[in-house]
Design a protein around this motif. Structure first.
Motif, short mmCIF file in Angstrom:
data_model
loop_
_atom_site.label_atom_id
_atom_site.label_comp_id
_atom_site.label_asym_id
_atom_site.label_seq_id
_atom_site.Cartn_x
_atom_site.Cartn_y
_atom_site.Cartn_z
N SER A 216 0.82 -1.21 0.00
CA SER A 216 0.00 0.00 0.00
C SER A 216 0.86 1.25 0.00
O SER A 216 1.85 1.35 0.73
CB SER A 216 -0.91 0.01 1.23
N SER A 217 0.44 2.23 -0.80
CA SER A 217 1.11 3.54 -0.84
C SER A 217 0.36 4.59 -0.04
O SER A 217 0.68 5.78 -0.14
CB SER A 217 1.25 4.00 -2.30
N ASP A 218 -0.66 4.18 0.72
CA ASP A 218 -1.42 5.11 1.56
C ASP A 218 -0.77 5.16 2.94
O ASP A 218 -0.81 4.18 3.69
CB ASP A 218 -2.87 4.65 1.67
N GLY A 219 -0.17 6.30 3.27
CA GLY A 219 0.52 6.44 4.55
C GLY A 219 -0.40 6.75 5.71
O GLY A 219 0.06 6.79 6.86
N TYR A 220 -1.71 6.96 5.46
CA TYR A 220 -2.67 7.33 6.51
C TYR A 220 -2.09 8.45 7.38
O TYR A 220 -2.08 8.38 8.60
CB TYR A 220 -3.05 6.11 7.35
N THR A 221 -1.60 9.49 6.69
CA THR A 221 -0.92 10.58 7.40
C THR A 221 -1.82 11.25 8.42
O THR A 221 -1.42 11.48 9.58
CB THR A 221 -0.42 11.62 6.38
N ALA A 222 -3.05 11.58 8.01
CA ALA A 222 -3.96 12.27 8.94
C ALA A 222 -4.36 11.37 10.10
O ALA A 222 -4.39 11.79 11.26
CB ALA A 222 -5.19 12.76 8.20
N GLU A 223 -4.63 10.08 9.80
CA GLU A 223 -5.15 9.18 10.82
C GLU A 223 -4.06 8.62 11.73
O GLU A 223 -4.23 8.59 12.97
CB GLU A 223 -5.90 8.02 10.16
N ALA A 224 -2.96 8.15 11.14
CA ALA A 224 -1.93 7.45 11.92
C ALA A 224 -0.85 8.38 12.45
O ALA A 224 -0.27 8.12 13.52
CB ALA A 224 -1.30 6.34 11.08
N VAL A 225 -0.55 9.45 11.73
CA VAL A 225 0.54 10.35 12.12
C VAL A 225 0.01 11.57 12.86
O VAL A 225 0.34 11.82 14.02
CB VAL A 225 1.37 10.77 10.89
N ASP A 226 -0.85 12.34 12.18
CA ASP A 226 -1.32 13.59 12.78
C ASP A 226 -2.25 13.36 13.96
O ASP A 226 -2.17 14.07 14.97
CB ASP A 226 -2.05 14.44 11.72
N ARG A 227 -3.16 12.39 13.86
CA ARG A 227 -4.16 12.18 14.92
C ARG A 227 -3.85 10.98 15.81
O ARG A 227 -4.51 10.80 16.85
CB ARG A 227 -5.54 11.97 14.27
N ASP A 228 -2.90 10.15 15.41
CA ASP A 228 -2.48 8.99 16.20
C ASP A 228 -3.67 8.09 16.57
O ASP A 228 -3.80 7.63 17.70
CB ASP A 228 -1.76 9.45 17.48
N ASP A 231 -1.64 2.63 14.79
CA ASP A 231 -0.21 2.49 14.52
C ASP A 231 -0.01 1.79 13.18
O ASP A 231 -0.33 0.61 13.03
CB ASP A 231 0.45 1.69 15.65
N ARG A 232 0.48 2.54 12.21
CA ARG A 232 0.76 1.96 10.89
C ARG A 232 2.21 1.47 10.89
O ARG A 232 3.15 2.26 10.80
CB ARG A 232 0.54 2.99 9.79
N LYS A 233 2.40 0.14 10.95
CA LYS A 233 3.74 -0.43 11.10
C LYS A 233 4.37 -0.85 9.78
O LYS A 233 5.60 -0.87 9.65
CB LYS A 233 3.69 -1.64 12.04
N THR A 234 3.55 -1.25 8.81
CA THR A 234 4.07 -1.81 7.56
C THR A 234 3.14 -1.48 6.43
O THR A 234 1.93 -1.31 6.65
CB THR A 234 4.24 -3.34 7.68
N PRO A 235 3.62 -1.41 5.20
CA PRO A 235 2.75 -1.17 4.04
C PRO A 235 2.10 -2.43 3.49
O PRO A 235 1.36 -2.36 2.50
CB PRO A 235 3.71 -0.55 3.01
#
Length: 706
Positions: A216-228, A231-235
């Motif tokens: 997957s190329s979706d980093g879930y930036t808003a959900e996993a990084v900005d809002r925590d 935990d996105r561990k692997t693609p």
């Protein structure tokens, strides 16, 4: 970080190699659906498309992420989706006691290349094109089938599909855009910013089970990084799916190394009933006129014989719910007006009526003029030669041959000379008591609410085309509560107070009207409706329609004077009143596509136009979209900027296999506002008359002989 990405790619490559190496024989692969509800793998899209006309609903969930998506395959290459998503723990601390973020989004996908022996299927997709942008992303995906068991997908993504493992930004930086009120395309962002590769493989083990793996190329930036929120561990994502009767598919997945997800998918092919077709009674055989009953030499001057013919024909037609309105017979022709109350297919009703006439009419009667009637007015004259009916019943290509020989002519408003009316038709009283469900969708605090109750309906027909009708509801379970947020409308609140009507109307008079539908000329129809027209407005509504039976287009006009009803939906009114109306144009294209353009004044006093595009199948399933633009500025309209939505009509006959004309209707609006609101009056003329016009009869003619 780079080493972990290479390790993930190596592991994914091993999955692809294993799937390509193991390809047992079995059923042909069908396109599957991803978590986002579009054709794809697990969380990534693919280059496939669903079968033309497929209507699918996907409910998926992993960790805090939930999605419900409705997708329609508009053409063999074009599909559209409406999605309602949620992310738990988005607001920390909660806002107004709400911690979950809800979001609506629209997608469009177009397949630029169809798969061939050496060429993969290639699709370009736009996700969340007019929403808030949280889900926004664009992609190009290619899918190739190997044998009949393995599909491999590779693609490039932008936006959220380019948020992990980016390899550059070939078309420049992605601009930050304030979505404001939403509802407007953000074309300046499309295919801009970082681009990242994604890939996946699907292996269909047998006709029930399949396994999937993807990078997957979706980093879930808003959900996993900005809002925590997780935990996105692997693609890498992995999943297994189980297929039930080619209509329902269930899936269980391992997602991003930290969450277990599931999905439930329902995909309906409108061209194929889940029940395998109608299970109602079959038709009678065509009676050869040499075996027809002899009525003597002077039967056409004997009213007793004509009455007996009517009664015998009615006895045959009763089992199919077809009622004779009138019959006129002479030496060579029968003119029969019928009302179809049961069969969901218009040509089938015509065909069964013709068979009944072949069993009753004297041998000299060779011309059958069958006139379908709706709401008391004749719609068209379907002319069938008895000789054609006898000759073609068992001929190859009988449906096409009969369709080419039948004539569709205008129907006169008046009865022919010597016509005998059906027995005991007017006056007539009917009533019914049935359960109902009323829903409220997309409120930020409670996105799905429903009331359950009983609906009492009644109708009194005074004469053909003149009737009174009403419905009253009583709640048994009240699940709809007042809206979480107060409306800040700058327009008269003609629709934004819907939640107040939902909560204060118990019991409620939904409608109470007197209706007169007439046919002043062979190609002109008219309607006048007076009373409580809908649950929010009452008054007077008038309409006129020009419709030639052999033309694919029609023109209509409507004018209404209405006053807003009290919230309790009993007999009182509020102070607001308005004159509203539209001029409408209708066109039926080949393939079941229909367009409607309404131009005029809406309930809030705004002026503008509504464009509707629908696709209707021969079995009555109808899927479409509409959009309204008026002179109300987007800022005054509020969230959503303008009115738009998707509507779906599912005939119960398609789902049950039993002959019935009942239809389940659903309209999905991202948000209900006051701009572009139109009166919801019943018995509008175009929908009343068009089923028995030539274009619609031709589209459904395949069931004439059934």
């Amino acid at each position: 970080m780079l080493r972990s990405k290479f390790a993930a790619l190596r592991a994914f490559g091993g999955c692809v190699a294993l799937a390509l190496a193991v390809q047992p024989a079995g059923a042909e692969m069908r396109p599957s659906l991803a978590f986002s509800g579009v054709t794809g793998l697990i969380d990534m899209p693919s280059g496939d498309q669903q079968l033309d006309g497929t209507l699918s609903v996907v409910k998926s969930q992993f960790g805090p992420i939930g999605r419900t998506t409705v997708t329609f395959q508009i053409t063999p290459r074009l599909s559209g989706s409406f999605r309602y998503g949620s992310v738990k723990d988005w607001f920390d601390p909660p806002q107004d006691d709400i911690s979950t973020y809800f979001d609506r989004s629209f997608d469009l996908r177009y397949q630029i290349l169809q798969e061939s022996r050496y060429i993969p299927a290639v699709t370009i997709g736009l996700q969340d094109i007019i929403g808030t942008g949280v889900q926004a992303g664009e992609y190009i995906a290619a899918t190739k089938t190997f044998g009949d068991k393995v599909k491999v997908t590779a693609g490039l993504g932008w936006g959220r599909y380019g948020s992990y493992g980016a390899i550059g930004a070939p078309f420049g930086a992605r601009p930050e855009i304030d979505f404001g009120l939403g509802g407007k395309p953000r074309t300046g962002q499309w295919f801009r910013g970082d681009v990242a590769p994604f890939a996946g493989v699907e292996w269909q083990v047998n006709d029930k089970w399949s396994v999937k793996a993807e990078y997957s190329s979706d980093g879930y930036t808003a959900e996993a990084v900005d809002r925590d929120t997780f935990d996105r561990k692997t693609p890498l994502n992995f999943g297994v799916e189980y297929n039930i009767r080619n209509t329902i598919r269930l899936g269980l997945y391992s997602l991003y190394g930290s969450k277990i997800g599931f999905s439930a998918q329902v995909a309906l092919n409108p061209k194929k009933s889940p029940r395998g077709g109608s299970i109602g009674p079959g038709p009678l055989p065509v009676t050869d006129r040499r075996a027809a009953k002899s009525w003597g030499d002077a039967w056409f001057n004997d009213r007793g014989s004509l009455t007996a013919m009517r009664d015998q024909t009615q006895a045959i037609l009763s089992r199919d719910g077809i009622i004779i309105e009138s019959m006129a017979v002479n030496a060579g022709r029968v003119h029969l007006r019928i009302r179809n109350t049961k069969l969901d297919n218009a040509p089938q009703a015509i065909g069964r009526t013709a068979r009944a006439l072949s069993a009753v009419m004297p041998a000299s009667v060779d011309r059958f003029e069958i006139v379908p009637v709706a709401q008391g007015v004749p719609l068209s004259t379907v002319v069938i030669r008895r000789a054609d009916l006898e000759a073609l019943e068992f001929a190859p290509g009988a449906d096409i041959a009969m369709d080419q020989r039948v004539q569709i002519l205008p129907a006169a408003a008046s009865l022919p000379e010597g016509a005998i009316r059906g027995a005991g038709l007017y006056p007539r009283f009917d009533w019914g008591l049935s359960p109902y469900i009323s829903t409220s969708l997309f409120d930020p605090g409670k996105p799905f609410q429903a009331d359950l109750g009983l609906r009492l309906t009644a109708r009194y027909d005074f004469a053909p085309g003149l009737f009174a009708t009403g419905s009253i509801t009583k709640e048994l379970y009240s699940g709809i509560k007042r809206g979480t947020f107060e409306s800040n409308t700058k327009l008269p609140p003609v629709r934004s107070n819907a939640d107040i009507y939902n909560t204060e109307g118990d019991p409620a008079i939904e409608r109470l009207t007197l209706v007169w539908i007439a046919k002043p000329a062979p190609e002109i129809y008219s309607r006048v409706t007076v009373g409580y027209l809908e649950r929010m407005f009452g008054g007077v509504s008038g309409e006129v329609l020009w419709q030639k039976p052999n033309k694919p287009y029609a023109i209509g006009a409507e004018i209404n004077y209405v006053k807003q009803r009290d919230f309790d939906q009993l007999l009182g009114f509020q102070d607001y009143s308005v004159v509203t109306g539209h001029v409408s144009g209708y066109y039926s294209f080949a393939g079941g596509y229909q367009a409607q353009l309404d131009v005029g004044r809406y309930l809030a006093g705004d002026y503008g136009a509504t464009l509707s595009l629908d696709r209707e199948f021969a079995n009555g399933i109808k899927v479409g979209a509409f959009a309204t633009l008026t002179d109300v500025p987007f800022d005054d309209f509020g969230e959503g900027s303008f009115d738009k939505g998707i509507r779906i009509s599912l005939p119960l006959a398609f789902l049950s296999g039993q002959p019935t004309q009942k239809v389940s209707k659903l309209t999905l609006r991202p948000i209900l506002r006051d701009g572009g609101a139109r009166l919801d009056v019943e018995n509008r003329l175009y929908d009343t008359v068009r089923s028995y016009q030539e274009t619609d009869l031709d589209a459904a003619w395949g069931r004439f002989w059934r």
